[in-house]
Design a protein around this motif. Structure first.
Motif, PDB file in Angstrom:
ATOM      1  N   TRP A 266      57.575 -33.867 -25.450  1.00 16.38           N
ATOM      2  CA  TRP A 266      58.081 -32.534 -25.740  1.00 16.38           C
ATOM      3  C   TRP A 266      57.916 -32.188 -27.211  1.00 16.38           C
ATOM      4  O   TRP A 266      57.613 -31.040 -27.565  1.00 16.38           O
ATOM      5  N   LYS A 267      58.120 -33.160 -28.069  1.00 14.98           N
ATOM      6  CA  LYS A 267      57.946 -32.918 -29.512  1.00 14.98           C
ATOM      7  C   LYS A 267      56.488 -32.558 -29.815  1.00 14.98           C
ATOM      8  O   LYS A 267      56.207 -31.660 -30.606  1.00 14.98           O
ATOM      9  N   PHE A 268      55.560 -33.275 -29.170  1.00 16.84           N
ATOM     10  CA  PHE A 268      54.143 -32.974 -29.378  1.00 16.84           C
ATOM     11  C   PHE A 268      53.809 -31.575 -28.876  1.00 16.84           C
ATOM     12  O   PHE A 268      53.075 -30.820 -29.531  1.00 16.84           O
ATOM     13  N   ILE A 269      54.350 -31.205 -27.686  1.00 14.77           N
ATOM     14  CA  ILE A 269      54.065 -29.886 -27.130  1.00 14.77           C
ATOM     15  C   ILE A 269      54.553 -28.779 -28.061  1.00 14.77           C
ATOM     16  O   ILE A 269      53.893 -27.751 -28.243  1.00 14.77           O
ATOM     17  N   VAL A 270      55.741 -28.998 -28.668  1.00 18.53           N
ATOM     18  CA  VAL A 270      56.300 -27.999 -29.582  1.00 18.53           C
ATOM     19  C   VAL A 270      55.429 -27.843 -30.830  1.00 18.53           C
ATOM     20  O   VAL A 270      55.210 -26.734 -31.328  1.00 18.53           O
ATOM     21  N   GLU A 271      54.906 -28.956 -31.348  1.00 20.89           N
ATOM     22  CA  GLU A 271      54.145 -28.924 -32.596  1.00 20.89           C
ATOM     23  C   GLU A 271      52.666 -28.593 -32.381  1.00 20.89           C
ATOM     24  O   GLU A 271      51.997 -28.117 -33.300  1.00 20.89           O
ATOM     25  N   ALA A 272      52.138 -28.853 -31.178  1.00 23.61           N
ATOM     26  CA  ALA A 272      50.700 -28.744 -30.934  1.00 23.61           C
ATOM     27  C   ALA A 272      50.093 -27.397 -31.301  1.00 23.61           C
ATOM     28  O   ALA A 272      48.994 -27.344 -31.861  1.00 23.61           O
ATOM     29  N   PRO A 273      50.737 -26.253 -31.003  1.00 22.95           N
ATOM     30  CA  PRO A 273      50.109 -24.962 -31.325  1.00 22.95           C
ATOM     31  C   PRO A 273      49.813 -24.773 -32.809  1.00 22.95           C
ATOM     32  O   PRO A 273      48.970 -23.942 -33.174  1.00 22.95           O
ATOM     33  N   TYR A 274      50.478 -25.547 -33.684  1.00 26.04           N
ATOM     34  CA  TYR A 274      50.278 -25.380 -35.123  1.00 26.04           C
ATOM     35  C   TYR A 274      49.215 -26.331 -35.660  1.00 26.04           C
ATOM     36  O   TYR A 274      48.886 -26.301 -36.841  1.00 26.04           O
ATOM     37  N   LEU A 275      48.664 -27.195 -34.788  1.00 29.58           N
ATOM     38  CA  LEU A 275      47.604 -28.118 -35.182  1.00 29.58           C
ATOM     39  C   LEU A 275      46.250 -27.422 -35.063  1.00 29.58           C
ATOM     40  O   LEU A 275      46.124 -26.397 -34.390  1.00 29.58           O
ATOM     41  N   ALA A 281      46.939 -25.757 -26.346  1.00 31.04           N
ATOM     42  CA  ALA A 281      48.126 -26.440 -25.820  1.00 31.04           C
ATOM     43  C   ALA A 281      48.990 -25.497 -24.995  1.00 31.04           C
ATOM     44  O   ALA A 281      49.618 -25.912 -24.019  1.00 31.04           O
ATOM     45  N   CYS A 282      49.006 -24.225 -25.366  1.00 27.58           N
ATOM     46  CA  CYS A 282      49.798 -23.239 -24.611  1.00 27.58           C
ATOM     47  C   CYS A 282      49.262 -23.120 -23.188  1.00 27.58           C
ATOM     48  O   CYS A 282      50.030 -23.085 -22.221  1.00 27.58           O
ATOM     49  N   ASP A 283      47.923 -23.048 -23.068  1.00 28.29           N
ATOM     50  CA  ASP A 283      47.321 -22.940 -21.739  1.00 28.29           C
ATOM     51  C   ASP A 283      47.542 -24.216 -20.932  1.00 28.29           C
ATOM     52  O   ASP A 283      47.852 -24.186 -19.745  1.00 28.29           O
ATOM     53  N   ALA A 284      47.398 -25.356 -21.596  1.00 29.86           N
ATOM     54  CA  ALA A 284      47.475 -26.640 -20.901  1.00 29.86           C
ATOM     55  C   ALA A 284      48.867 -26.930 -20.367  1.00 29.86           C
ATOM     56  O   ALA A 284      49.023 -27.635 -19.378  1.00 29.86           O
ATOM     57  N   THR A 285      49.900 -26.410 -21.029  1.00 28.38           N
ATOM     58  CA  THR A 285      51.279 -26.689 -20.615  1.00 28.38           C
ATOM     59  C   THR A 285      51.918 -25.520 -19.872  1.00 28.38           C
ATOM     60  O   THR A 285      53.105 -25.560 -19.568  1.00 28.38           O
ATOM     61  N   ALA A 286      51.131 -24.493 -19.561  1.00 26.02           N
ATOM     62  CA  ALA A 286      51.666 -23.347 -18.822  1.00 26.02           C
ATOM     63  C   ALA A 286      51.964 -23.747 -17.387  1.00 26.02           C
ATOM     64  O   ALA A 286      51.429 -24.721 -16.861  1.00 26.02           O
ATOM     65  N   MET A 287      52.839 -22.981 -16.730  1.00 23.43           N
ATOM     66  CA  MET A 287      53.220 -23.266 -15.357  1.00 23.43           C
ATOM     67  C   MET A 287      52.171 -22.807 -14.341  1.00 23.43           C
ATOM     68  O   MET A 287      52.283 -23.084 -13.157  1.00 23.43           O
ATOM     69  N   VAL A 288      51.137 -22.084 -14.826  1.00 22.90           N
ATOM     70  CA  VAL A 288      50.074 -21.597 -13.938  1.00 22.90           C
ATOM     71  C   VAL A 288      48.723 -21.881 -14.580  1.00 22.90           C
ATOM     72  O   VAL A 288      48.621 -22.101 -15.788  1.00 22.90           O
ATOM     73  N   ASP A 289      47.678 -21.887 -13.759  1.00 24.82           N
ATOM     74  CA  ASP A 289      46.299 -21.993 -14.252  1.00 24.82           C
ATOM     75  C   ASP A 289      45.681 -20.604 -14.268  1.00 24.82           C
ATOM     76  O   ASP A 289      45.712 -19.876 -13.265  1.00 24.82           O
ATOM     77  N   MET A 290      45.095 -20.241 -15.419  1.00 28.38           N
ATOM     78  CA  MET A 290      44.526 -18.902 -15.536  1.00 28.38           C
ATOM     79  C   MET A 290      43.150 -18.827 -14.898  1.00 28.38           C
ATOM     80  O   MET A 290      42.382 -19.786 -14.920  1.00 28.38           O
TER      81      MET A 290
END
Length: 324
Positions: A266-275, A281-290
């Motif tokens: 969870w810590k990685f998911i929170v920080e990932a968008p700023y890397l 990371a937003c797409d990869a952890t979303a509840m749906v596939d676009m």
């Protein structure tokens, strides 16, 4: 040395006999979450126990898992005792809320259908590691005759058997008594703020120990004036036995490693968008596939920021998901 001092010294010596409940120091007041209760009450008490009486909460997988805290050492001791081990060594009184009609059918006609239906509705297959492992302990104890469960309902319907207390006894027939909020639920396993009061049969024999021993005996023997207790329906008993492993589950389960792994993720998911390149990371952890056209829209809109865009896809093409 006076006779009284000599007597006190002998009494103190008895209290410190190794391998008994008297050999441990019991803190009068304890509070949760779970780790403090495990380390300062359940594990040290049950490691010396041969009997455990518990009045807990609803019959559900999470409640039973909570009630099985510290059972590893208890199972190990019962195995070591062999044929002289008491059966049942563990007695649990759980509760269920029934309508007045269901209670009448149960008490007057012996019709368990309403109770069995209610219990099955609550008892669900566990998904988390800790609950599975603790249910494995209960299943093994049930299969080998060490565990018995009775269900308490209010004799006139409505309300529940809400009392929560426990009595742990050793081979010398000494006992540790605890009571308090002890709200054993899925949430209570990890997060709840709980308060328990602890006492011993040798320090407080005539108040808490006698009181709770008498109360449990009345519940277990179905002699309480307002609570009716019945044996756990066979279908539910067999369902519990299905969790039993072939080998005795003597290791106390813990989900500490699992919780640490989840916290890291969870810590990685929170920080990932700023890397660098972290937007994915937003797409990869979303509840749906676009869909491809949605991905194209999202990329264009995000690149245009802080300028805006108007989403004008046809009905059913997923404008809501694009916006989210």
């Amino acid at each position: 040395m006076t006779h009284r001092a000599e007597k006190t010294q002998k009494s103190s010596s008895k209290q410190m006999t190794p391998g008994s409940l008297r050999s441990k120091n019991w803190k009068r007041f304890l509070r949760g979450p779970d780790p403090q209760l495990i380390e300062k009450l359940y594990v040290p008490a049950l490691s010396e126990a041969i009997r455990y009486d518990r009045c807990c909460a609803y019959f559900s997988s999470s409640v039973l898992a909570a009630a099985a805290r510290g059972f590893g050492k208890l199972i190990e001791r019962l195995i070591a005792m062999g044929k002289v081990a008491p059966k049942p060594a563990v007695r649990l009184v759980v509760n269920e809320e029934l309508s007045a009609d269901d209670v009448r059918a149960l008490t007057e006609a012996g019709d368990f259908s309403g109770l069995e239906k209610a219990l099955k509705r609550r008892f669900k297959n566990p998904k988390d590691f800790l609950t599975k492992k603790r249910l494995a302990m209960l299943g093994w104890l049930t299969k080998h005759g060490y565990l018995d469960i009775r269900v308490g309902v209010m004799r006139y319907g409505g309300g529940i058997v809400h009392a929560k207390f426990g009595i742990v006894s050793d081979e010398a027939n000494d006992a540790v008594v605890f009571s308090g909020s002890g709200n054993e639920s899925a949430q209570g396993l990890l997060a709840n703020y709980e308060e328990l009061e602890v006492s011993t049969s040798w320090d407080d024999p005539f108040l808490r120990y006698e009181y709770y021993s008498t109360r449990f005996k009345a519940l277990w023997n179905d002699t309480d004036s307002v609570v009716h207790t019945v044996t756990l329906p066979e279908a539910l008993r067999l369902k519990l036995i299905k969790f039993a492993p072939k080998e005795p589950p003597i290791d106390e389960p813990t989900n500490e490693l699992e919780r640490q792994r989840a916290a890291m993720l969870w810590k990685f998911i929170v920080e990932a968008p700023y890397l660098p390149n972290g937007a994915a990371a937003c797409d990869a952890t979303a509840m749906v596939d676009m869909w491809p056209h949605q991905r194209k829209v999202v990329e264009e809109v995000s690149q245009a920021w802080p300028n805006g865009r108007l989403l004008c896809d046809e009905v059913g093409l997923g404008k809501t998901i694009e916006a989210i």
